[in-house]
Design a protein around this motif. Structure first.
Motif, PDB file in Angstrom:
ATOM      1  N   VAL A  90      56.006  26.089   3.399  1.00  0.00           N
ATOM      2  CA  VAL A  90      56.349  24.899   4.179  1.00  0.00           C
ATOM      3  C   VAL A  90      57.814  24.564   3.912  1.00  0.00           C
ATOM      4  O   VAL A  90      58.217  24.380   2.753  1.00  0.00           O
TER       5      VAL A  90
ATOM      6  N   GLY B  21      47.323  25.943   8.416  1.00  0.00           N
ATOM      7  CA  GLY B  21      48.709  25.716   8.798  1.00  0.00           C
ATOM      8  C   GLY B  21      48.879  24.587   9.791  1.00  0.00           C
ATOM      9  O   GLY B  21      49.683  23.658   9.560  1.00  0.00           O
ATOM     10  N   PRO B  22      48.151  24.574  10.919  1.00  0.00           N
ATOM     11  CA  PRO B  22      48.260  23.452  11.857  1.00  0.00           C
ATOM     12  C   PRO B  22      47.881  22.115  11.251  1.00  0.00           C
ATOM     13  O   PRO B  22      48.495  21.087  11.581  1.00  0.00           O
TER      14      PRO B  22
ATOM     15  N   GLU C 178      50.842  20.923   9.137  1.00  0.00           N
ATOM     16  CA  GLU C 178      51.945  20.463   9.996  1.00  0.00           C
ATOM     17  C   GLU C 178      51.610  19.123  10.660  1.00  0.00           C
ATOM     18  O   GLU C 178      52.469  18.252  10.793  1.00  0.00           O
ATOM     19  N   ARG C 179      50.345  18.945  11.050  1.00  0.00           N
ATOM     20  CA  ARG C 179      49.940  17.696  11.684  1.00  0.00           C
ATOM     21  C   ARG C 179      50.031  16.536  10.699  1.00  0.00           C
ATOM     22  O   ARG C 179      50.547  15.456  11.038  1.00  0.00           O
TER      23      ARG C 179
ATOM     24  N   LEU D   7      51.881  16.284   7.999  1.00  0.00           N
ATOM     25  CA  LEU D   7      53.277  15.996   7.672  1.00  0.00           C
ATOM     26  C   LEU D   7      53.970  15.260   8.817  1.00  0.00           C
ATOM     27  O   LEU D   7      54.777  14.348   8.585  1.00  0.00           O
ATOM     28  N   THR D   8      53.640  15.630  10.041  1.00  0.00           N
ATOM     29  CA  THR D   8      54.236  14.942  11.198  1.00  0.00           C
ATOM     30  C   THR D   8      53.780  13.500  11.246  1.00  0.00           C
ATOM     31  O   THR D   8      54.575  12.580  11.525  1.00  0.00           O
TER      32      THR D   8
ATOM     33  N   TYR E  19      57.434  13.450   8.431  1.00  0.00           N
ATOM     34  CA  TYR E  19      58.234  14.568   7.946  1.00  0.00           C
ATOM     35  C   TYR E  19      58.512  15.543   9.091  1.00  0.00           C
ATOM     36  O   TYR E  19      57.660  15.780   9.962  1.00  0.00           O
TER      37      TYR E  19
ATOM     38  N   SER F 251      58.920  19.388   9.575  1.00  0.00           N
ATOM     39  CA  SER F 251      58.546  20.545   8.760  1.00  0.00           C
ATOM     40  C   SER F 251      58.378  21.781   9.630  1.00  0.00           C
ATOM     41  O   SER F 251      58.241  21.691  10.858  1.00  0.00           O
ATOM     42  N   ALA F 252      58.389  22.915   8.949  1.00  0.00           N
ATOM     43  CA  ALA F 252      58.110  24.203   9.583  1.00  0.00           C
ATOM     44  C   ALA F 252      57.160  24.960   8.661  1.00  0.00           C
ATOM     45  O   ALA F 252      57.469  25.165   7.476  1.00  0.00           O
ATOM     46  N   VAL F 253      56.027  25.364   9.193  1.00  0.00           N
ATOM     47  CA  VAL F 253      55.005  26.043   8.398  1.00  0.00           C
ATOM     48  C   VAL F 253      54.990  27.518   8.775  1.00  0.00           C
ATOM     49  O   VAL F 253      54.818  27.871   9.946  1.00  0.00           O
ATOM     50  N   ASP F 254      55.197  28.369   7.784  1.00  0.00           N
ATOM     51  CA  ASP F 254      55.200  29.821   7.992  1.00  0.00           C
ATOM     52  C   ASP F 254      53.959  30.395   7.334  1.00  0.00           C
ATOM     53  O   ASP F 254      53.830  30.373   6.105  1.00  0.00           O
TER      54      ASP F 254
END
Length: 290
Positions: A57, A126-127, A130-131, A133-134, A138, A140-143
């Motif tokens: 992340v 992962g989703p 990201e959800r 954190l949003t 935040y 963010s970018a999740v790899d």
């Protein structure tokens, strides 16, 4: 004293030296292709097993305290086993292969990175991260590393197909070369074959003489080719390691059961292929002139 029996076919034939070299080279290439494909597949499978469930992340434009709060939020997400905030030294180590030991200038802002270990059986980790954190405000970018593992598996499928095709082509070439050499040997010894026919020898008996000869030739050539492929594979891997190359996908010659099986089967397959090719060629040639 019993006189020593003279073989019907000459013990040594200089014309078969070239055939020995060709079969040896083909066995060397076939065994090396099989060893390389097996080692590469094993290393890549181990690498994909390690990255399954791993995520990174990236949190740009946040300080260390905000990144720690985001890490705690990530750790509470369903399916997450562990979330760890990377230190500045760890990030520099990750950048060293691309930017050298000095890293990037201090004035250049770097994102905070969170290494996440998730349950491989969990879905949509992962989703969900990201959800959450949003929702917390935040950026963010999740790899997800599993995406890279999928690409590796697809490439492995193609590599295995290519390796199997190469081994099949090399084996077919060896059989064709042996068949041609057997036919040529039969023609050069036509006088011996005619005498055996007059003495009442059957085609199967005559074919067995050539079978035994090319069976031994295939065994010897296959053994030399297998040993050469083992030495070549070991030399390439040793050279890669001694040069300081570091790669998680670097094939390792583990010499496990399957590696030994490939080396043992190489001369056996070469001998059986030579024997079968000699038998079919001799019988067909004898019947065509009957």
């Amino acid at each position: 004293m019993k006189a020593k029996e003279t073989p019907l076919l000459p013990v040594e034939d200089a014309r078969e030296a070239a055939l020995f070299f060709v079969v040896c080279a083909l066995c060397f290439l076939a065994a090396l292709a099989a060893l390389s494909a097996k080692s590469t597949y094993g290393a890549a499978r181990s690498w994909t097993a390690e990255v399954e469930g791993e995520l990174t992340v990236s949190l740009p434009d946040v300080d260390r305290r905000a990144a720690e709060a985001a890490r705690e939020l990530i750790a509470k997400t369903d399916g997450v086993r562990e979330a760890r905030l990377l230190t500045k030294e760890e990030i520099d180590d990750l950048l060293e292969p691309s930017f050298g030991s000095r890293g990037l200038p201090e004035s250049l802002p770097l994102p905070q990175l969170v290494a996440v270990t998730a349950d491989p059986l969990a879905q949509f980790v992962g989703p969900n991260i990201e959800r959450r954190l949003t929702e917390a405000g935040y950026v963010s970018a999740v790899d997800e590393h599993a995406e890279w593992a999928g690409d590796v598996r697809r490439v492995l499928g193609i590599a295995r197909l290519v390796a199997l095709t190469a081994v099949a082509l090399l084996a077919s070439t060896a059989v064709a070369v042996i068949a041609f050499a057997t036919h040529a040997a039969l023609l050069t010894r036509r006088d011996i074959v005619d005498v055996l026919h007059l003495a009442g020898a059957r085609d199967k008996f005559i074919a067995s003489l050539f079978e035994r000869r090319f069976w031994l030739l295939g065994l010897r050539a296959g053994s030399v080719g297998a040993l050469m492929s083992l030495g070549a594979a070991a030399a390439m891997i040793f050279a890669a390691r001694s040069s300081g190359a570091r790669s998680g996908l670097l094939p390792e010659l583990s010499m496990d059961f399957y590696d030994l099986l490939i080396l043992v089967l190489t001369p056996l397959i070469a001998g059986l292929a030579a024997r079968l090719a000699a038998r079919i060629t001799v019988i067909r040639s004898l019947k065509s002139v009957m």
